[in-house]
Design a protein around this motif. Structure first.
Motif, mmCIF file in Angstrom:
data_model
loop_
_atom_site.group_PDB
_atom_site.id
_atom_site.type_symbol
_atom_site.label_atom_id
_atom_site.label_comp_id
_atom_site.label_asym_id
_atom_site.label_seq_id
_atom_site.Cartn_x
_atom_site.Cartn_y
_atom_site.Cartn_z
ATOM 1 N N PRO A 93 0.779 -1.246 0.000
ATOM 2 C CA PRO A 93 0.000 0.000 0.000
ATOM 3 C C PRO A 93 0.804 1.286 0.000
ATOM 4 N N ILE A 108 2.079 1.986 -3.409
ATOM 5 C CA ILE A 108 1.006 2.417 -4.305
ATOM 6 C C ILE A 108 0.649 3.879 -4.032
ATOM 7 N N GLU A 109 0.592 4.271 -2.760
ATOM 8 C CA GLU A 109 0.337 5.676 -2.426
ATOM 9 C C GLU A 109 1.380 6.590 -3.074
ATOM 10 N N VAL A 153 0.696 6.919 -6.764
ATOM 11 C CA VAL A 153 -0.428 7.827 -7.023
ATOM 12 C C VAL A 153 0.018 9.283 -6.864
ATOM 13 N N VAL A 194 -4.414 -3.114 -7.388
ATOM 14 C CA VAL A 194 -4.861 -2.914 -6.008
ATOM 15 C C VAL A 194 -6.025 -3.834 -5.677
ATOM 16 N N ALA A 215 -6.624 -2.727 -0.698
ATOM 17 C CA ALA A 215 -7.522 -1.750 -0.072
ATOM 18 C C ALA A 215 -8.656 -2.500 0.599
ATOM 19 N N HIS A 250 -5.184 -0.428 4.536
ATOM 20 C CA HIS A 250 -5.353 0.819 3.799
ATOM 21 C C HIS A 250 -6.738 0.813 3.169
ATOM 22 N N ASP A 267 -7.139 6.448 1.495
ATOM 23 C CA ASP A 267 -5.682 6.541 1.579
ATOM 24 C C ASP A 267 -5.067 6.749 0.200
ATOM 25 N N TYR A 268 -5.703 6.191 -0.817
ATOM 26 C CA TYR A 268 -5.196 6.330 -2.176
ATOM 27 C C TYR A 268 -5.775 7.574 -2.858
ATOM 28 N N SER A 326 -8.177 12.855 -7.603
ATOM 29 C CA SER A 326 -7.082 11.901 -7.750
ATOM 30 C C SER A 326 -7.433 10.833 -8.777
ATOM 31 N N ALA A 363 -6.773 7.882 -8.493
ATOM 32 C CA ALA A 363 -7.163 6.686 -7.749
ATOM 33 C C ALA A 363 -8.654 6.666 -7.421
#
Length: 318
Positions: A182, A185-186, A189, A212, A218, A244, A248-249, A255, A257
Motif C-alpha cells: 500500500p 502504491i500511495e 499515485v 490494487v 484496499a 489501507h 488513503d489512495y 485523484s 485513484a
C-alpha cells in the motif's frame, strides 16, 4: 463577586463537532508546526507562521531533519524529512522560489546513481530511527521516497535538473510495479496525479487500480473488515490491523485513484474515517508504534490529514 483567590470557573467543554474535538487535541498534544498548520487549514491562520515553524527543521545543507518526520530522530537531513517539508509548503501554497531550488540541490546531493532518492541516507546511522526503516551503506532508489517529491515539484511547476532523471525513474518504477504494497502504491499515485504526461499517467493509474483490487491492497468494506481479517490481508512487515482504505489512495476527488472505487466503497471508507476519531479528539496512527514520543508527535499529523481528506471529499467536519 467571587472571593479573592477563588478558583476560576472551569472552561466550557469543547463542542462535539469533529473539528472542535480535533482542535482541543491539537492544542493539548501537537508540536508548534502542527499547531500552526491546524490554524492555517481550519482557523484562518496565516501561511507565514507555518513557514516560520517549519524553518526550525531546516539544516545548512538545505535539507530538513530534527525529527520532522517523527519516525527518524536526530538532527541530520534526510529525504523523508525533506519530502515532508515539501508537502507542508505545498499545502500552504509556498512550494516554489529559491527555497525549493535549494531543497532540490540537497535532493541532488543525496540521490542514488539513477538520480532517485533513497528512503534513508546512511547519515542517519547513530541516531534513533524506526526499526522498519533499515539503514544500509548503499541504499537503493525507492519510489516510496521519490514519487511524492517528484509529483509535488511537477504540480508546483518547479523545474530543476534533478527532476529529469528522477521523473524517468518514477515512470520506470511505476510502470514495472507488479507485486506491491500500500505505501508504495500511495507513492505511485502521488507521482501520477501530477505527472506532466496525462495520458500516460491515466493509463498507468488504470493498471495500478486493477492491481490494487487483485492483490486486495484496499479494505473495501471497512465497517466489517475487523471481523473478517483474512478478506483484506495486512502486507508483510506492516503492523497488525495496518489496512489501507480507498481514502488513503484517493485523498481528493480529483485523484486518479478515485476511479478505482465505486461511490459506495468511497463513501463507506470516508464514513469509517469519521468513526476513527478517538475519544481525545485525535485520529490514530496505524503503523508500528515503536516509541511513545514518535506516536505522540505523529497523531496530530494524522489528525490534520484526516480532516483535510474529509473536507476535500465534501464531508462536514465543523
Amino acid at each position: 463577586m467571587a472571593e479573592t483567590g477563588a478558583s476560576p470557573l472551569p472552561p466550557t467543554p469543547p463542542a462535539h463537532t469533529p473539528l472542535a474535538r480535533a482542535e482541543h487535541f491539537v492544542w493539548l498534544t501537537a508540536r508548534v508546526l502542527e499547531q500552526r498548520r491546524f490554524a492555517y487549514h481550519f482557523l484562518g491562520g496565516g501561511a507565514d507562521a507555518v513557514e516560520t515553524a517549519l524553518s526550525a527543521y531546516r539544516n545548512e545543507d538545505d535539507g530538513y531533519g530534527h525529527a520532522l518526520e517523527p519516525d527518524l530522530r536526530g538532527p541530520v537531513s534526510q529525504p523523508l524529512h525533506t519530502g515532508h517539508a515539501l508537502r507542508v509548503l505545498d499545502s500552504i501554497g509556498r512550494c516554489g522560489g529559491q527555497r525549493v531550488e535549494r531543497m532540490c540541490r540537497y535532493l541532488t546531493s543525496v540521490s542514488t546513481q539513477d538520480g532517485a532518492l533513497p528512503t534513508i541516507h546512511p547519515s542517519q546511522r547513530g541516531y534513533p530511527s524506526a526499526p522498519f526503516l533499515p539503514i544500509v551503506d548503499d541504499p537503493p532508489s525507492e519510489l516510496l521516497a521519490t514519487g511524492p517529491v517528484v509529483g509535488l515539484l511537477h504540480r508546483n511547476e518547479v523545474w530543476h535538473a534533478w527532476l529529469f532523471r528522477a521523473t524517468d525513474f518514477c515512470w520506470q518504477a511505476v510502470e514495472s510495479l507488479d507485486k506491491s504494497h500500500p505505501y508504495e502504491i500511495e507513492a505511485a499515485v502521488a507521482f501520477l496525479d501530477s505527472a506532466p504526461d496525462r495520458p500516460r499517467a491515466e493509463a498507468a493509474a488504470d493498471r495500478l487500480g486493477r492491481l490494487v483490487r487483485e492483490q486486495r491492497l484496499a479494505a473495501l468494506d471497512p465497517a466489517r473488515h475487523p471481523a473478517r481479517p483474512g478478506t483484506f490481508p495486512v502486507a508483510p512487515g506492516y503492523a497488525p490491523g495496518e489496512h489501507h482504505f480507498p481514502y488513503d489512495y484517493a485523498k481528493t476527488p480529483g485523484s486518479l485513484a478515485r476511479a478505482w472505487f465505486t461511490d459506495a466503497e468511497m463513501t463507506g471508507s470516508l464514513e469509517f474515517l469519521v468513526s476513527q476519531q478517538q475519544e481525545d479528539g485525535g485520529w490514530p496512527i496505524r503503523r508500528h508504534q515503536w516509541a511513545p514520543s514518535t506516536a505522540l508527535e505523529a497523531r496530530p499529523i494524522a489528525t490534520i490529514e484526516a480532516l483535510r481528506t474529509l473536507r476535500a471529499h465534501g464531508l462536514p467536519v465543523g
